[in-house]
Design an enzyme around this catalytic site. Structure first.
Site: not given
Length: 168
Positions: A8, A67, A139
């Site tokens: 992420d 992502e 996260d």
């Protein structure tokens, strides 16, 4: 068995999560956050690169998933996030890994069932899918969700093949 690292991207906090796939089973391996160090952008990016490289070396994943960056109204913020995303793409590529990319809504829809889920819902569903895992931060939960999404969408050969076989 296939090991997947989900990443992420973030300039301050870059979440990571590692899962293992064996047939249709998903197991938690590890998760955490790389926290950037320094005041200059170049120093912060270097610290993220070094930390993420150490994670990849330690856990030796077979595949990676990241992502995709969404564009928002703050152009400078989006650009900085894109630079952190570059680190998230570069480190696995340097290790010779194939890197899958997933939109935030696809990740949320895969893990939660709703494309506009909030961080709390993602964390809850990741905990349900990885029982007993101690998740370090939101996260890290997002990174685990990215890895799970990669597994479900055929990025990781094990689970994608098992799902296709089971639904045939």
């Amino acid at each position: 068995m296939t090991r997947v690292i989900g990443i992420d991207p973030g300039l301050r906090n870059l979440g990571w999560g590692v899962i293992e796939l064996s047939g249709s089973r998903i197991a938690h391996v590890a998760n955490g956050v790389c926290v950037s160090v320094g005041t200059e952008l170049s120093d912060r990016l270097l610290s993220l690169h070094e930390q993420l490289t150490a994670v990849v070396l330690k856990f030796a994943p077979d595949e990676a998933a990241v992502e995709q960056t969404f564009v928002n109204k703050d152009g400078a913020g989006t650009l900085k996030l894109g630079q952190a995303r570059g680190i998230a793409m570069l480190v696995p590529a340097q290790a010779g890994l194939r890197v899958g990319e997933y939109a935030p809504n696809k990740i949320k829809k895969t893990v939660v069932g709703v494309g506009h889920a909030d961080k709390g819902q993602v964390l809850h569903m990741v905990r349900l899918q990885l029982p007993g895992a101690e998740i370090k931060s939101p996260d890290a939960a997002d990174a685990l969700a990215i890895a799970i999404c990669h597994a479900h969408h055929g990025g990781a050969a094990g689970l994608g093949a098992a799902i296709a076989k089971a639904t045939a």
